[in-house]
Design an enzyme around this catalytic site. Structure first.
Site, PDB file in Angstrom:
ATOM      1  N   SER A   1      43.653  92.077  21.087  1.00  0.00           N
ATOM      2  CA  SER A   1      42.731  91.896  19.902  1.00  0.00           C
ATOM      3  C   SER A   1      42.640  93.399  19.093  1.00  0.00           C
ATOM      4  O   SER A   1      43.018  94.382  19.785  1.00  0.00           O
ATOM      5  CB  SER A   1      41.403  91.661  20.760  1.00  0.00           C
TER       6      SER A   1
ATOM      7  N   TYR B   1      34.839  94.289  26.715  1.00  0.00           N
ATOM      8  CA  TYR B   1      35.876  93.824  26.160  1.00  0.00           C
ATOM      9  C   TYR B   1      36.762  94.584  25.631  1.00  0.00           C
ATOM     10  O   TYR B   1      38.062  94.318  25.570  1.00  0.00           O
ATOM     11  CB  TYR B   1      35.356  92.799  25.122  1.00  0.00           C
TER      12      TYR B   1
ATOM     13  N   LYS C   1      41.190  94.756  26.475  1.00  0.00           N
ATOM     14  CA  LYS C   1      42.087  94.545  25.545  1.00  0.00           C
ATOM     15  C   LYS C   1      42.732  95.906  25.381  1.00  0.00           C
ATOM     16  O   LYS C   1      44.024  95.713  25.077  1.00  0.00           O
ATOM     17  CB  LYS C   1      41.542  94.065  24.127  1.00  0.00           C
TER      18      LYS C   1
HETATM   19  P1  NDP Z   1      38.193  80.350  23.209  1.00  0.00           P
HETATM   20  O1  NDP Z   1      37.169  80.793  23.732  1.00  0.00           O
HETATM   21  O2  NDP Z   1      38.043  79.349  22.092  1.00  0.00           O
HETATM   22  O3  NDP Z   1      38.996  79.568  24.405  1.00  0.00           O
HETATM   23  C1  NDP Z   1      39.354  80.424  25.589  1.00  0.00           C
HETATM   24  C2  NDP Z   1      40.321  79.714  26.501  1.00  0.00           C
HETATM   25  O4  NDP Z   1      40.539  80.273  27.688  1.00  0.00           O
HETATM   26  C3  NDP Z   1      39.809  78.248  26.766  1.00  0.00           C
HETATM   27  O5  NDP Z   1      41.030  77.314  26.916  1.00  0.00           O
HETATM   28  C4  NDP Z   1      39.313  78.412  28.310  1.00  0.00           C
HETATM   29  O6  NDP Z   1      39.371  77.301  29.030  1.00  0.00           O
HETATM   30  C5  NDP Z   1      40.404  79.726  28.611  1.00  0.00           C
HETATM   31  N1  NDP Z   1      39.829  80.342  29.961  1.00  0.00           N
HETATM   32  C6  NDP Z   1      38.754  81.267  29.871  1.00  0.00           C
HETATM   33  N2  NDP Z   1      38.343  81.787  31.104  1.00  0.00           N
HETATM   34  C7  NDP Z   1      39.550  81.472  31.856  1.00  0.00           C
HETATM   35  C8  NDP Z   1      40.117  81.727  33.060  1.00  0.00           C
HETATM   36  N3  NDP Z   1      39.323  82.474  33.840  1.00  0.00           N
HETATM   37  N4  NDP Z   1      41.069  80.943  33.629  1.00  0.00           N
HETATM   38  C9  NDP Z   1      41.854  80.406  32.893  1.00  0.00           C
HETATM   39  N5  NDP Z   1      41.476  80.153  31.553  1.00  0.00           N
HETATM   40  C10 NDP Z   1      40.437  80.465  31.031  1.00  0.00           C
HETATM   41  O7  NDP Z   1      38.934  81.617  22.858  1.00  0.00           O
HETATM   42  P2  NDP Z   1      39.828  82.114  21.630  1.00  0.00           P
HETATM   43  O8  NDP Z   1      40.847  81.113  21.211  1.00  0.00           O
HETATM   44  O9  NDP Z   1      38.955  82.404  20.603  1.00  0.00           O
HETATM   45  O10 NDP Z   1      40.430  83.314  22.101  1.00  0.00           O
HETATM   46  C11 NDP Z   1      41.788  83.248  22.777  1.00  0.00           C
HETATM   47  C12 NDP Z   1      42.317  84.791  22.872  1.00  0.00           C
HETATM   48  O11 NDP Z   1      42.333  85.390  21.845  1.00  0.00           O
HETATM   49  C13 NDP Z   1      41.263  85.559  24.016  1.00  0.00           C
HETATM   50  O12 NDP Z   1      42.081  86.131  24.661  1.00  0.00           O
HETATM   51  C14 NDP Z   1      40.720  86.326  23.021  1.00  0.00           C
HETATM   52  O13 NDP Z   1      40.219  87.369  23.547  1.00  0.00           O
HETATM   53  C15 NDP Z   1      41.775  86.620  22.015  1.00  0.00           C
HETATM   54  N6  NDP Z   1      41.037  86.715  20.611  1.00  0.00           N
HETATM   55  C16 NDP Z   1      40.313  86.072  20.099  1.00  0.00           C
HETATM   56  C17 NDP Z   1      39.578  86.460  18.704  1.00  0.00           C
HETATM   57  C18 NDP Z   1      39.015  85.543  17.882  1.00  0.00           C
HETATM   58  O14 NDP Z   1      38.309  85.948  16.859  1.00  0.00           O
HETATM   59  N7  NDP Z   1      38.541  84.147  18.206  1.00  0.00           N
HETATM   60  C19 NDP Z   1      40.078  87.605  17.914  1.00  0.00           C
HETATM   61  C20 NDP Z   1      40.716  88.610  19.136  1.00  0.00           C
HETATM   62  C21 NDP Z   1      41.491  88.009  20.204  1.00  0.00           C
HETATM   63  P3  NDP Z   1      38.476  76.898  30.360  1.00  0.00           P
HETATM   64  O15 NDP Z   1      36.922  77.693  30.007  1.00  0.00           O
HETATM   65  O16 NDP Z   1      38.500  75.618  30.516  1.00  0.00           O
HETATM   66  O17 NDP Z   1      38.709  78.045  31.299  1.00  0.00           O
END
Ligand code: NDP
Length: 280
Positions: free
Chosen positions: A151, A164, A168
């Site tokens: 990130s 967070y 990262k």
């Molecule tokens: P979402 O919240 O939309 O999705 C998160 C995903 O991670 C879901 O599929 C969730 O499924 C899964 N997840 C969460 N916790 C766990 C766990 N303990 N074990 C396995 N799976 C898990 O997130 P984003 O798509 O927005 O983000 C994806 C990545 O990108 C993250 O690492 C985030 O930090 C990074 N990011 C996002 C940004 C943004 O603006 N959106 C900016 C910068 C980085 P479930 O809950 O069923 O486990």
């Protein structure tokens, strides 16, 4: 399969790929894109129902996918994820450590141990143990790709997101350390740092701010004011003037996973619409 015999339209044909957090947002777009490029994709998330829905949609498009329920905070579950991948696809070729949480916006002194552990275990510990589990397949074969979804918060401070940011920044440090230690085995390790991408992670802020803008209203509650300030800050600082889309991250992941990125390892690729250098 050698790159010479791989069709240009399917640059990842014959490569099995685990995408954690593949059930929503950025991870879902990555899973779909890598499957379209020919990879056999394992969609992993805690909610196996959500992961199964994405895997079924990929399969309906004629591409290869399976779902595995996995909480990446638990090493035993990571080992089961890798075992299930081997059983179905033979070995792990590509790992995308995308699962991540950003559950709270809080003053550092208000963050308790449970919240810290949740964020660090999901965003950093899970990536380490999935990478090392997959490396047991990659090392003997002398090839493999690991892509860590970091990130902008890993390279710049984001207000009230200290845990967070630490997770990262740790993931970026881990990327460089693994790239260093595993280059000798032909494993490339990449970090991709998205800027603000429109997903469920920030849906509340976007919906509140965009609703106010559409109605021409000013914020009337502290929550609305916070959302509007955050939204304006993101859009104002991002040189390209908008949130990114999950597909715009997936496009870069597809490149990093492919042989086109064969001379890259240990780098942090910023995919942030210019956010990091913006603000001037
Ligand atoms: P979402 O919240 O939309 O999705 C998160 C995903 O991670 C879901 O599929 C969730 O499924 C899964 N997840 C969460 N916790 C766990 C766990 N303990 N074990 C396995 N799976 C898990 O997130 P984003 O798509 O927005 O983000 C994806 C990545 O990108 C993250 O690492 C985030 O930090 C990074 N990011 C996002 C940004 C943004 O603006 N959106 C900016 C910068 C980085 P479930 O809950 O069923 O486990």
């Amino acid at each position: 399969m050698s790159s010479a015999s791989r069709p240009a339209s399917k640059p990842l044909a014959g490569r099995s790929t685990i995408v954690t957090g593949g059930s929503r947002g950025i991870g879902q777009a990555i899973a779909r894109r890598l499957a379209r490029d020919g990879a056999s994709v394992v969609v992993a998330a805690r909610s196996v129902e959500d992961a199964e829905r994405v895997a079924a949609e990929i399969a309906a498009d004629g591409d290869a996918a399976m779902a595995v329920g996995c909480d990446v905070r638990e090493v035993a579950q990571i080992e089961r994820l890798v075992a299930a991948t081997r059983e179905r696809y033979g070995a792990v070729d590509i790992v995308v450590n995308n699962a991540g949480v950003s559950p709270l916006s809080a003053e550092p002194q208000e963050i308790g141990e449970a919240a810290w552990d949740d964020i660090l275990d999901t965003n950093l510990k899970g990536a380490f143990f999935l990478s090392t589990a997959a490396a047991h397949d990659m090392i003997p074969r002398g090839s493999g790709v690991i892509i860590n979804i970091a990130s902008i918060a890993g390279v710049m401070p984001i207000a009230l997101e200290s845990a967070y940011c630490a997770s990262k920044a740790g993931l970026i440090g881990l990327t460089k350390a693994l790239a260093h230690d595993w280059a000798t085995y032909g494993i490339r390790v990449h970090a991709l740092a998205p800027g603000y991408i429109a997903t469920e992670m920030n849906a509340g802020v976007r919906q509140t701010a965009e609703g106010l803008i559409a109605r021409g209203d000013s914020p009337s509650t502290p929550d609305e004011a916070f959302a509007k300030t955050l939204y304006d800050g993101v859009v104002g600082r991002t040189l390209l003037g908008r949130y990114g889309t999950p597909e715009e991250i997936a496009d870069v992941v597809a490149f990093l996973a492919s042989d086109a990125a064969r001379y890259m390892t240990g780098a942090v690729t910023m995919v942030d619409g210019g956010w990091t250098i913006g603000g001037g």
